[in-house]
Design an enzyme around this catalytic site. Structure first.
Site, PDB file in Angstrom:
ATOM      1  N   ASP A  13       0.809  -1.222   0.000  1.00 26.03           N
ATOM      2  CA  ASP A  13       0.000   0.000   0.000  1.00 26.03           C
ATOM      3  C   ASP A  13       0.842   1.273   0.000  1.00 26.03           C
ATOM      4  O   ASP A  13       0.440   2.307   0.533  1.00 26.03           O
ATOM      5  CB  ASP A  13      -0.960   0.035   1.212  1.00 26.03           C
ATOM      6  CG  ASP A  13      -1.908  -1.146   1.203  1.00 26.03           C
ATOM      7  OD1 ASP A  13      -2.259  -1.613   0.108  1.00 26.03           O
ATOM      8  OD2 ASP A  13      -2.313  -1.598   2.295  1.00 26.03           O
ATOM      9  N   LYS A  16       1.895   2.114  -5.141  1.00 28.54           N
ATOM     10  CA  LYS A  16       2.401   1.528  -6.397  1.00 28.54           C
ATOM     11  C   LYS A  16       1.441   1.779  -7.557  1.00 28.54           C
ATOM     12  O   LYS A  16       1.865   2.022  -8.679  1.00 28.54           O
ATOM     13  CB  LYS A  16       2.614   0.013  -6.229  1.00 28.54           C
ATOM     14  CG  LYS A  16       3.614  -0.326  -5.143  1.00 28.54           C
ATOM     15  CD  LYS A  16       3.667  -1.817  -4.879  1.00 28.54           C
ATOM     16  CE  LYS A  16       2.394  -2.396  -4.300  1.00 28.54           C
ATOM     17  NZ  LYS A  16       2.073  -1.969  -2.942  1.00 28.54           N
ATOM     18  N   ALA A  39      -4.107  -7.653  -3.734  1.00 28.99           N
ATOM     19  CA  ALA A  39      -3.654  -6.284  -3.973  1.00 28.99           C
ATOM     20  C   ALA A  39      -4.843  -5.342  -4.138  1.00 28.99           C
ATOM     21  O   ALA A  39      -5.914  -5.745  -4.584  1.00 28.99           O
ATOM     22  CB  ALA A  39      -2.787  -6.248  -5.234  1.00 28.99           C
ATOM     23  N   GLY A  40      -4.611  -4.091  -3.785  1.00 21.07           N
ATOM     24  CA  GLY A  40      -5.596  -3.044  -4.047  1.00 21.07           C
ATOM     25  C   GLY A  40      -4.813  -1.809  -4.436  1.00 21.07           C
ATOM     26  O   GLY A  40      -4.154  -1.212  -3.587  1.00 21.07           O
ATOM     27  N   HIS A  41      -4.813  -1.502  -5.720  1.00 16.30           N
ATOM     28  CA  HIS A  41      -4.001  -0.389  -6.221  1.00 16.30           C
ATOM     29  C   HIS A  41      -4.907   0.766  -6.629  1.00 16.30           C
ATOM     30  O   HIS A  41      -5.711   0.635  -7.554  1.00 16.30           O
ATOM     31  CB  HIS A  41      -3.140  -0.866  -7.409  1.00 16.30           C
ATOM     32  CG  HIS A  41      -2.095  -1.862  -7.002  1.00 16.30           C
ATOM     33  ND1 HIS A  41      -1.166  -2.370  -7.876  1.00 16.30           N
ATOM     34  CD2 HIS A  41      -1.820  -2.425  -5.788  1.00 16.30           C
ATOM     35  CE1 HIS A  41      -0.367  -3.214  -7.218  1.00 16.30           C
ATOM     36  NE2 HIS A  41      -0.756  -3.264  -5.960  1.00 16.30           N
ATOM     37  N   THR A  42      -4.767   1.872  -5.927  1.00 16.67           N
ATOM     38  CA  THR A  42      -5.667   3.001  -6.154  1.00 16.67           C
ATOM     39  C   THR A  42      -5.072   3.972  -7.161  1.00 16.67           C
ATOM     40  O   THR A  42      -3.905   4.344  -7.058  1.00 16.67           O
ATOM     41  CB  THR A  42      -5.923   3.751  -4.826  1.00 16.67           C
ATOM     42  OG1 THR A  42      -6.148   2.789  -3.805  1.00 16.67           O
ATOM     43  CG2 THR A  42      -7.112   4.688  -4.928  1.00 16.67           C
TER      44      THR A  42
HETATM   45  P1  GDP Z   1      -0.751   0.425  -3.534  1.00 16.48           P
HETATM   46  O1  GDP Z   1      -1.347  -0.851  -3.060  1.00 16.48           O
HETATM   47  O2  GDP Z   1       0.729   0.471  -3.304  1.00 16.48           O
HETATM   48  O3  GDP Z   1      -1.113   0.759  -4.942  1.00 16.48           O
HETATM   49  O4  GDP Z   1      -1.366   1.565  -2.603  1.00 16.48           O
HETATM   50  P2  GDP Z   1      -2.926   1.730  -2.198  1.00 16.48           P
HETATM   51  O5  GDP Z   1      -3.663   2.255  -3.353  1.00 16.48           O
HETATM   52  O6  GDP Z   1      -3.434   0.501  -1.552  1.00 16.48           O
HETATM   53  O7  GDP Z   1      -2.800   2.775  -1.033  1.00 16.48           O
HETATM   54  C1  GDP Z   1      -2.271   4.039  -1.232  1.00 16.48           C
HETATM   55  C2  GDP Z   1      -3.328   5.069  -0.854  1.00 16.48           C
HETATM   56  O8  GDP Z   1      -2.731   6.335  -0.777  1.00 16.48           O
HETATM   57  C3  GDP Z   1      -4.437   5.197  -1.879  1.00 16.48           C
HETATM   58  O9  GDP Z   1      -5.624   5.543  -1.225  1.00 16.48           O
HETATM   59  C4  GDP Z   1      -3.952   6.343  -2.760  1.00 16.48           C
HETATM   60  O10 GDP Z   1      -5.006   7.014  -3.409  1.00 16.48           O
HETATM   61  C5  GDP Z   1      -3.303   7.217  -1.745  1.00 16.48           C
HETATM   62  N1  GDP Z   1      -2.182   8.017  -2.217  1.00 16.48           N
HETATM   63  C6  GDP Z   1      -1.196   7.703  -3.103  1.00 16.48           C
HETATM   64  N2  GDP Z   1      -0.284   8.687  -3.158  1.00 16.48           N
HETATM   65  C7  GDP Z   1      -0.690   9.633  -2.279  1.00 16.48           C
HETATM   66  C8  GDP Z   1      -0.137  10.883  -1.849  1.00 16.48           C
HETATM   67  O11 GDP Z   1       0.926  11.315  -2.260  1.00 16.48           O
HETATM   68  N3  GDP Z   1      -0.846  11.566  -0.896  1.00 16.48           N
HETATM   69  C9  GDP Z   1      -2.015  11.120  -0.383  1.00 16.48           C
HETATM   70  N4  GDP Z   1      -2.617  11.855   0.537  1.00 16.48           N
HETATM   71  N5  GDP Z   1      -2.548   9.946  -0.760  1.00 16.48           N
HETATM   72  C10 GDP Z   1      -1.891   9.219  -1.687  1.00 16.48           C
HETATM   73  P1  IMO Z   2      -0.904  -4.083  -2.305  1.00 23.41           P
HETATM   74  O1  IMO Z   2      -0.472  -4.604  -3.642  1.00 23.41           O
HETATM   75  C1  IMO Z   2      -0.899  -4.530   2.010  1.00 23.41           C
HETATM   76  C2  IMO Z   2      -0.955  -8.601   3.589  1.00 23.41           C
HETATM   77  C3  IMO Z   2      -2.195  -9.053   4.320  1.00 23.41           C
HETATM   78  C4  IMO Z   2      -1.568 -10.041   5.294  1.00 23.41           C
HETATM   79  C5  IMO Z   2      -0.467 -10.695   4.474  1.00 23.41           C
HETATM   80  C6  IMO Z   2      -0.861 -12.022   3.831  1.00 23.41           C
HETATM   81  O2  IMO Z   2      -2.200  -3.370  -2.337  1.00 23.41           O
HETATM   82  O3  IMO Z   2       0.198  -3.319  -1.660  1.00 23.41           O
HETATM   83  P2  IMO Z   2      -2.425 -12.672   1.773  1.00 23.41           P
HETATM   84  O4  IMO Z   2      -3.875 -12.431   1.544  1.00 23.41           O
HETATM   85  O5  IMO Z   2      -1.534 -12.122   0.723  1.00 23.41           O
HETATM   86  O6  IMO Z   2      -2.105 -14.111   2.066  1.00 23.41           O
HETATM   87  O7  IMO Z   2      -2.102 -11.878   3.150  1.00 23.41           O
HETATM   88  O8  IMO Z   2      -0.141  -9.769   3.452  1.00 23.41           O
HETATM   89  N1  IMO Z   2      -1.199  -8.085   2.224  1.00 23.41           N
HETATM   90  C7  IMO Z   2      -1.130  -6.796   1.898  1.00 23.41           C
HETATM   91  N2  IMO Z   2      -0.930  -5.709   2.665  1.00 23.41           N
HETATM   92  N3  IMO Z   2      -1.014  -4.395   0.679  1.00 23.41           N
HETATM   93  C8  IMO Z   2      -1.193  -5.477  -0.103  1.00 23.41           C
HETATM   94  O9  IMO Z   2      -1.200  -5.410  -1.454  1.00 23.41           O
HETATM   95  C9  IMO Z   2      -1.304  -6.746   0.493  1.00 23.41           C
HETATM   96  N4  IMO Z   2      -1.494  -8.003   0.034  1.00 23.41           N
HETATM   97  C10 IMO Z   2      -1.413  -8.809   1.103  1.00 23.41           C
HETATM   98  O10 IMO Z   2      -2.822  -7.980   4.975  1.00 23.41           O
HETATM   99  O11 IMO Z   2      -0.947  -9.339   6.346  1.00 23.41           O
HETATM  100 MG    MG Z   3      -2.893  -1.529  -1.824  1.00 24.22          MG
END
Ligand code: GDP
Ligand code: IMO
Ligand code: MG
Length: 426
Positions: A13, A16, A39-42
């Site tokens: 998170d 990415k 994964a959850g990519h925003t």
């Molecule tokens: P990922 O899994 O690495 O793609 O990250 P996530 O999407 O799960 O979590 C990152 C969160 O931070 C999301 O809600 C994004 O919209 C937010 N985000 C990314 N870059 C920034 C930033 O520079 N500032 C703020 N405030 N939020 C950000």
């Molecule tokens: P992105 O790509 C944050 C964490 C889970 C748990 C551990 C194992 O959005 O960064 P799993 O379901 O993979 O067997 O869970 O890994 N986890 C993540 N934490 N971001 C993620 O993906 C994750 N994918 C798995 O919370 O601790």
């Molecule tokens: Mg994520």
């Protein structure tokens, strides 16, 4: 440079999705090479916000070839639903290629993910319950179903029979309901039919693209501290998000990988259980969590937050051969009097600068901090590094000094435009 790996260098998170989308504007190909819908990519642009799980983050650009490569574990039902969701929001013009060698997440994988967690009692990993671990287990036990099997009726029947013989035994032992062949077979054949237009040998495609010197972005999921090999085992995921995961997870020769960009937050977060030496609680944790909206993209769980951990970050950069860093969510830190950075751990009275391999040692590690003065100014509208407050620049310079790695991007908000680019690297 033509081939760049985007690697999370903390516990996931890190942003990415945002960086892949940002850099992807120039990419020919965007590839997911491991993980699945854990994964959850925003991605936020043009007033819209999307949260992608299995689909690569280049999907919004019709010119980009989006590849779900062989190292992924794919839940076909969830991936198809994700595509439908995108289409219903007007994302209809895209290129998608799904590897025939990628592993399929079956319903019994999700059932077992839940059952294993329950059996662990107080020692739960806190998985996303998407069946990721059990699906990778079956792949390595060689009873996994692969995406290409779903479009080969007779072969799929054979594979599913063999898998169910083992899986039903396991489900029975755990006191769970067993699964019947016929409905499962029909359901997954139908998914195969729907995915058929996208299924191909993506290793051939990627090697051809690399030979043409196409610009390829590899979108890591999770982060190095969650890596099955190098993370905080056993509180990890079941694949390797490092740059080393790319050749294995794509079938593209290692010589084609040019550079790796580490994505890190300006602080640290973690969802799920496991060691977190710089974890904060109380008011400061609340301040950061609320300003950063630190709630899980996939599960909605509040993320644990903490100071930047240089021991973990250096470990992640070393393991993954990180060439550059992007510092994300930098805007969140405005308004703090002072900010700490963990530069070493204290373990049993001694200072160490590495991440111990065992949980028992890591749990005994106490962070050793330096303190930097904070800054009051909001920075969300800054687009030029030099315009950042001096203390903010000092904090970033300190990260560069401690990681010996150049920061090429500073992200100051979730939107694509809220990005300070210091150097063109892709
Ligand atoms: P990922 O899994 O690495 O793609 O990250 P996530 O999407 O799960 O979590 C990152 C969160 O931070 C999301 O809600 C994004 O919209 C937010 N985000 C990314 N870059 C920034 C930033 O520079 N500032 C703020 N405030 N939020 C950000
Ligand atoms: P992105 O790509 C944050 C964490 C889970 C748990 C551990 C194992 O959005 O960064 P799993 O379901 O993979 O067997 O869970 O890994 N986890 C993540 N934490 N971001 C993620 O993906 C994750 N994918 C798995 O919370 O601790
Ligand atoms: Mg994520």
């Amino acid at each position: 440079m033509s081939r760049l790996v985007v690697v999370g260098v903390q516990w996931g998170d890190e942003g990415k999705g945002k960086m892949t989308d940002f850099l992807g504007q120039k990419a020919d190909v965007v590839v997911r090479y491991q993980g699945g819908n854990n994964a959850g990519h925003t991605i936020t642009f043009g007033g819209n916000k999307y949260a992608l799980q299995s689909i690569p983050s280049g999907i919004f650009n019709p010119h980009i070839k989006n590849v779900m490569a062989n190292g992924m574990v794919i839940n076909p039902k969830a991936a198809l639903a994700e595509l439908e969701g995108l289409k219903s929001r007007g994302v209809t013009d895209f290129q998608l290629f799904v590897s025939d060698r990628a592993a399929v997440i079956m319903p019994y994988h999700m059932m077992l993910d839940g059952a294993y967690e329950t059996a662990k009692g107080g020692k739960k990993i806190g998985t996303t319950q998407k069946g990721i671990g059990p699906a990778y287990c079956d792949k390595y036990s060689r009873i996994g179903i692969r995406i290409g099997d779903l479009i080969d009726k007779d072969y799929f029947a054979e594979r599913l029979h063999d898998a169910l013989a083992v899986k039903n035994m396991e489900l029975k032992m755990l006191g769970m309901e067993t699964l019947e062949f016929e409905p499962l077979y029909k359901e997954y054949l139908a998914y195969g039919e729907q995915l058929k237009p996208y299924i191909c040998d993506t290793a051939i495609l990627l090697n051809e693209e690399a030979e043409k010197d196409s610009k390829i972005l590899f979108e890591g999921a999770q982060g190095v501290m969650l890596c099955i090999e190098n993370g905080t085992y056993p509180f990890v995921t079941s694949s390797s998000p490092t740059a080393a995961g790319v050749p294995i997870g794509t079938g593209l020769a290692p010589r084609y990988i040019d550079k790796a960009l580490g994505i890190c937050k300006a602080y640290t977060t973690r969802v799920g259980a496991g060691p977190f030496p710089t974890e904060l609680d109380g008011e400061l944790a609340h301040y950061i969590r609320e300003r950063g909206h630190e709630y899980g993209t996939v599960t909605g769980r509040p993320r644990r937050v903490g100071y930047l951990d240089m021991v973990a970050l250096r470990h992640a950069c070393r393991i993954s051969g990180i060439n550059y860093l992007s510092v994300m969510l930098f805007d969140v830190l405005s308004g703090l009097e002072a900010i700490k950075i963990c530069t070493a751990y204290e373990l049993d009275g001694k200072q160490i600068d590495y991440v111990p391999s065992t949980l028992s040692k890591l749990e005994r590690c106490k962070p050793v901090y330096i303190e930097m003065p904070g800054w009051k100014e909001e920075v969300t509208s800054v687009r030029n590094f030099e315009e950042l407050p001096q203390n903010a620049k000092n904090y970033l310079h300190k990260i560069e000094e401690l990681t010996k790695t150049e920061i090429v991007v500073v992200s100051v908000g979730p939107d694509r435009t809220q990005t300070i680019r210091r150097k063109e690297i892709f």
